[in-house]
Scaffold this motif. Structure first.
Motif, PDB file in Angstrom:
ATOM      1  N   TYR A  47      -1.961  10.397   9.921  1.00 24.38           N
ATOM      2  CA  TYR A  47      -3.080  10.320   8.186  1.00 24.38           C
ATOM      3  C   TYR A  47      -2.954   9.007   7.447  1.00 24.38           C
ATOM      4  N   GLY A  48      -1.275   8.388   7.231  1.00 27.36           N
ATOM      5  CA  GLY A  48      -0.913   7.162   6.335  1.00 27.36           C
ATOM      6  C   GLY A  48      -1.319   6.203   7.499  1.00 27.36           C
ATOM      7  N   PHE A  49      -0.914   6.270   8.807  1.00 17.08           N
ATOM      8  CA  PHE A  49      -1.481   4.937   9.534  1.00 17.08           C
ATOM      9  C   PHE A  49      -3.261   4.619   8.885  1.00 17.08           C
ATOM     10  N   SER A  89      -7.630   1.212   6.774  1.00 17.44           N
ATOM     11  CA  SER A  89      -9.610   2.026   6.161  1.00 17.44           C
ATOM     12  C   SER A  89      -9.162   0.358   4.806  1.00 17.44           C
ATOM     13  N   ALA A  90      -7.700   0.228   3.958  1.00 18.83           N
ATOM     14  CA  ALA A  90      -7.424  -0.787   3.508  1.00 18.83           C
ATOM     15  C   ALA A  90      -7.386  -1.871   3.834  1.00 18.83           C
ATOM     16  N   ARG A  93       4.746  13.312   2.759  1.00 20.94           N
ATOM     17  CA  ARG A  93       5.722  12.666   1.317  1.00 20.94           C
ATOM     18  C   ARG A  93       4.901  10.623   1.233  1.00 20.94           C
ATOM     19  N   ASP A  94       4.990  10.906   0.336  1.00 19.17           N
ATOM     20  CA  ASP A  94       4.558   8.763  -0.204  1.00 19.17           C
ATOM     21  C   ASP A  94       5.133   8.525   0.660  1.00 19.17           C
ATOM     22  N   VAL A  95       4.451   6.899   1.299  1.00 17.21           N
ATOM     23  CA  VAL A  95       5.384   6.301   1.328  1.00 17.21           C
ATOM     24  C   VAL A  95       4.875   4.218   1.305  1.00 17.21           C
ATOM     25  N   ILE A 136       0.127  -0.528  -0.052  1.00 17.87           N
ATOM     26  CA  ILE A 136      -0.146   0.169   0.435  1.00 17.87           C
ATOM     27  C   ILE A 136       0.855   1.240   0.156  1.00 17.87           C
ATOM     28  N   THR A 137       0.563   2.537  -0.793  1.00 16.51           N
ATOM     29  CA  THR A 137       0.866   3.200  -0.777  1.00 16.51           C
ATOM     30  C   THR A 137       0.353   4.026   0.092  1.00 16.51           C
TER      31      THR A 137
END
Length: 375
Positions: free
Chosen positions: A117-119, A124-125, A74-76, A66-67
């Motif tokens: 936010y990324g967490f 959600s995924a 920044r994208d991870v 997942i990104t």
């Protein structure tokens, strides 16, 4: 012949737990090759939790790429873990905050605007697979945002007095006037959500997320109170729609993300205890002659949910001696906690030298312990 159990945590940002354990074991075996040395990769909800669970699951897992938006925007590119992927209704999903919103993803600290936010995106995924259980590994966070970023990614809306989105990070919490959870994603029926926490601190106060851990994330001493007040504002604003006790044990985990996840509907458990049970460490210690644990820096917080403290307690309960190998030991462990405590910084001469070549010094530490116990 002795039976040795080696069960360290990772040396954050320096060496994975599995590699650290292997280096210590090689050092021991160089001196005492006839001994049986068993290796366990440990974690406590922080960095390496997915690795430890995957290693103990004997191939019944799938890494799900997942990104996400990293803690600095920044994208991870990262992964979460699905256990028993061929049995969706019995599957377990594991999402690790350290590899989505962790401090090791930053080039430099951003204490007031880093976020989770990324967490929330990874959570959600994982929910799309409708697992029977969702494990949230909380530890190693870059932020002190109270999990506000994660809730935002799950659909909650945080606005200021003018109805504008407040943004992300701890500083943004000061502007919250209203929270709308109309579009917040709910936990599916039949899915149990558990937090694997590396600390049992509350959200607020002198032992809370900001006061106890804010400095580790770059918050200056004169900014701790403001950061704590911002977390209190978040807690108060959430109460009408997502009531939760900010003083609950574990609410302060991962910069207060524990509080947000509790409010969302998760329960809290010790990450170290869960990993020890999953890997079979508990049973292995019972038959050992010596246990060796370790981590990057052993300090008073190590006894509050971290790997070294938990492994020490397991060994103590089994009446098995326990030794400590840590990158640094700022203060001496309490008398009687460990039969021997070795700091890699002492062996190497200083912290920087030990971090530049941790494998070498872990090997030296393992050999040193073997020589001492042989005598």
């Amino acid at each position: 012949m002795m039976e040795i159990v080696v069960a360290p945590d990772s040396l954050k940002g320096s060496m994975a737990a599995s590699d650290a354990a292997a280096a210590i074991a090689r050092g021991w075996s160089r001196v005492r090759p006839a001994d049986s040395v068993r290796i366990f990769s440990m974690a406590d909800g922080g960095e390496g939790t997915i690795d430890a669970i995957e290693a103990a699951s004997l191939g019944r897992t799938a890494r799900m790429p997942i990104t996400v938006m990293g803690p600095d925007g920044r994208d991870v590119d990262t992964t979460w873990l699905l256990l028993d992927p061929k049995a969706p209704r019995r599957s377990v999903a594991v999402v690790e905050l350290a590899n989505t919103s962790g401090i090791t993803l930053l080039d430099h600290p951003r204490p007031l605007d880093s976020h989770t936010y990324g967490f929330g995106q990874a959570i959600s995924a994982a929910l799309e697979y409708r697992p029977c259980e969702l494990l949230l590994a909380l530890g190693g966070s870059a932020s002190t945002d109270g999990g506000h970023g994660a809730l935002s990614a799950l659909g909650a809306s945080f606005v200021d007095a003018g109805g504008r989105n407040v943004g992300l990070g701890n500083a943004a919490l000061a502007r919250i006037a209203e929270i709308d959870v109309t579009n917040l994603r709910t936990i599916p029926a039949g899915t149990k959500v558990r937090i694997l926490s590396d600390v049992m601190s509350p959200l607020l106060g002198p032992t809370g997320a900001a006061a106890a851990f804010g400095s580790q994330k770059g918050i200056e001493a004169d900014g701790i109170n403001d950061a704590d007040h911002n977390l209190a504002r978040l807690a108060a604003a959430l109460q009408p729609s997502l009531p939760a006790d900010p003083m609950q044990s574990g609410a302060g985990a991962a910069g207060g993300t524990g509080f947000a996840m509790i409010a969302w509907g998760a329960s809290v458990t010790s990450g170290a205890a869960e990993i020890a049970a999953v890997t079979g460490l508990d049973a292995a210690i019972a038959s050992a002659d010596l246990v060796i644990t370790g981590e990057g820096s052993y300090d008073p917080e190590s006894e509050n949910g971290k790997v070294a403290g938990h492994v020490r307690r397991l060994a103590s309960a089994a009446q098995v001696p326990c030794a400590l190998v840590a990158g640094s030991i700022p203060g001496a462990p309490a008398p009687g906690f460990f039969v021997r405590a070795v700091a890699l910084s002492d062996l190497a001469g200083d912290v920087r030298s030990s971090m530049n070549d941790p494998e070498r010094w872990l090997h030296v530490a393992g050999s040193l312990l073997a020589e001492e116990f042989a005598a």
